[in-house]
Each structure stands twice: as structure tokens, then as C-alpha cells.
Design an enzyme around this catalytic site. Structure first.
Site, PDB file in Angstrom:
ATOM      1  CG  HIS A 224      -0.278  -0.146   2.511  1.00 54.36           C
ATOM      2  ND1 HIS A 224       0.117  -1.364   3.000  1.00 54.36           N
ATOM      3  CD2 HIS A 224       0.093   0.767   3.445  1.00 54.36           C
ATOM      4  CE1 HIS A 224       0.706  -1.200   4.176  1.00 54.36           C
ATOM      5  NE2 HIS A 224       0.708   0.083   4.464  1.00 54.36           N
TER       6      HIS A 224
ATOM      7  CG  HIS B 242       0.953   5.491   3.985  1.00 57.04           C
ATOM      8  ND1 HIS B 242       0.158   5.428   5.102  1.00 57.04           N
ATOM      9  CD2 HIS B 242       1.697   4.361   3.999  1.00 57.04           C
ATOM     10  CE1 HIS B 242       0.422   4.319   5.769  1.00 57.04           C
ATOM     11  NE2 HIS B 242       1.354   3.651   5.123  1.00 57.04           N
TER      12      HIS B 242
HETATM   13  P1  AMP Z   1       2.122   0.553   7.312  1.00 61.18           P
HETATM   14  O1  AMP Z   1       2.053  -0.937   7.015  1.00 61.18           O
HETATM   15  O2  AMP Z   1       3.275   0.904   8.193  1.00 61.18           O
HETATM   16  O3  AMP Z   1       2.105   1.386   6.073  1.00 61.18           O
HETATM   17  O4  AMP Z   1       0.864   0.939   8.188  1.00 61.18           O
HETATM   18  C1  AMP Z   1      -0.425   0.459   7.964  1.00 61.18           C
HETATM   19  C2  AMP Z   1      -1.405   1.607   7.890  1.00 61.18           C
HETATM   20  O5  AMP Z   1      -2.699   1.031   7.759  1.00 61.18           O
HETATM   21  C3  AMP Z   1      -1.449   2.545   9.103  1.00 61.18           C
HETATM   22  O6  AMP Z   1      -1.351   3.883   8.636  1.00 61.18           O
HETATM   23  C4  AMP Z   1      -2.814   2.267   9.746  1.00 61.18           C
HETATM   24  O7  AMP Z   1      -3.377   3.415  10.318  1.00 61.18           O
HETATM   25  C5  AMP Z   1      -3.620   1.770   8.550  1.00 61.18           C
HETATM   26  N1  AMP Z   1      -4.731   0.860   8.851  1.00 61.18           N
HETATM   27  C6  AMP Z   1      -4.695  -0.219   9.672  1.00 61.18           C
HETATM   28  N2  AMP Z   1      -5.893  -0.843   9.663  1.00 61.18           N
HETATM   29  C7  AMP Z   1      -6.692  -0.168   8.798  1.00 61.18           C
HETATM   30  C8  AMP Z   1      -8.038  -0.306   8.341  1.00 61.18           C
HETATM   31  N3  AMP Z   1      -8.829  -1.291   8.788  1.00 61.18           N
HETATM   32  N4  AMP Z   1      -8.529   0.594   7.451  1.00 61.18           N
HETATM   33  C9  AMP Z   1      -7.740   1.607   7.011  1.00 61.18           C
HETATM   34  N5  AMP Z   1      -6.468   1.797   7.395  1.00 61.18           N
HETATM   35  C10 AMP Z   1      -5.947   0.933   8.276  1.00 61.18           C
END
Ligand code: AMP
Length: 148
Positions: free
Chosen positions: A109, A111
Site C-alpha cells: 500500500h 500512503h
Molecule cells: P504501514 O504498514 O506501516 O504502512 O501501516 C499500515 C497503515 O494502515 C497505518 O497507517 C494504519 O493506520 C492503517 N490501517 C490499519 N488498519 C486499517 C483499516 N482497517 N482501514 C484503514 N487503514 C488501516
């Protein structure tokens, strides 16, 4: 390649795989046959959006190049729409790979975070946004992306 560390296999039970299968709710802002974009529920700034390929890629290291290229196109759409909707002065794009690289959820993913001059990002995963705010932001983003 010889000597390389083997990367962990893709886990189909990761939370974003569940979202992609429609098993968990999300605040969707864009979808096509190859990608999905939805709001981060713990936004580091209003409009913080995640863009994912639909293919089962753990991160940048294993994604098919064409899927990655498509994600980049959607990242651009989201960034353009978010700039309009949130009156952003800039956009921060981040992407983490493996635990050592800061990755927490193991489906690739990207950001996309709208930024305002002089406003610092909130720390990661610090505060869940209000559902009403997320729902309103998702609707506005959806409309803005459709109008691009
Ligand atoms: P990273 O893997 O470090 O990029 O972080 C995962 C991101 O996913 C973080 O910014 C969380 O806030 C976000 N996140 C976790 N669970 C969910 C969810 N159910 N829906 C949307 N975002 C999420």
C-alpha cells in the site's frame, strides 16, 4: 539469487486482503479492476489515503511491475483530488517494505497524505478518526476523483 534472504510469503489473512475481499468495511475513495484506494482510519492528516493493488503483493519487493505502475497512476489521481478537496499545499507519499522498513500491514500500500504549510504529521497510528468525518471525506474524494 544466491545468498538472498527469502521473503515471507503473502498472507491472505492480512487486514487489507480482507478489505479487498469485502470481508471488512472501509471508506472507499476509488476502485478499478486492478486497484483500490481507501481512507486510513488513523489518518496522519485529514484525507490520508491508502492505494493498493488488487493482486496479492506483500510489498514493493514482490509486486508485478505492471501492478506497481498502475498503483502509481492511482496515487497520482488521489493526490490531485486530495489537493483540491483538502486545500493542500503539498502531498506526502510514503510506502514501507517489511518490518525493518516500517511496514505493519503486509499487503502493498502507498500512503497519500495531503499537507498544509507548517502543519506536522500526526504520529503513525495515534488516533482513530471520527467515522462521520471519514465518511464525509470519502464521499468528497470519490466525487473529486470521478471528476478528474
Ligand atoms: P504501514 O504498514 O506501516 O504502512 O501501516 C499500515 C497503515 O494502515 C497505518 O497507517 C494504519 O493506520 C492503517 N490501517 C490499519 N488498519 C486499517 C483499516 N482497517 N482501514 C484503514 N487503514 C488501516
Amino acid at each position: 539469487m544466491k545468498g538472498d534472504k527469502p521473503m515471507a510469503a503473502y498472507d491472505p489473512n492480512n487486514i487489507f486482503a480482507k478489505i479487498l475481499r469485502g470481508e471488512l468495511p472501509t471508506y472507499k475513495v476509488y476502485e478499478d479492476d486492478k486497484a483500490l484506494a481507501f481512507l486510513d482510519i488513523m489518518p496522519r492528516a485529514p484525507g490520508h489515503t491508502l492505494v493498493l493493488p488488487k493482486s496479492a503483493a506483500r510489498n514493493l519487493l514482490d509486486v508485478a511491475p505492471d501492478d506497481l505502475a498502475h498503483v502509481a497512476k492511482v496515487v497520482q489521481k488521489v493526490a490531485q483530488a486530495a489537493t483540491k478537496i483538502f486545500g493542500a499545499d503539498g502531498v506526502t507519499v510514503q510506502q514501507f517494505n517489511e518490518k525493518a522498513g516500517g511496514q505493519v500491514v503486509f499487503h502493498l500500500h502507498v500512503h497519500v497524505i495531503p499537507r498544509k504549510d507548517g502543519v506536522a504529521l500526526k504520529p503513525p497510528a495515534s488516533e482513530k478518526a471520527a467515522p462521520e468525518a471519514l465518511a464525509e471525506h470519502a464521499e468528497k474524494m470519490k466525487a473529486a476523483i470521478a471528476a478528474l
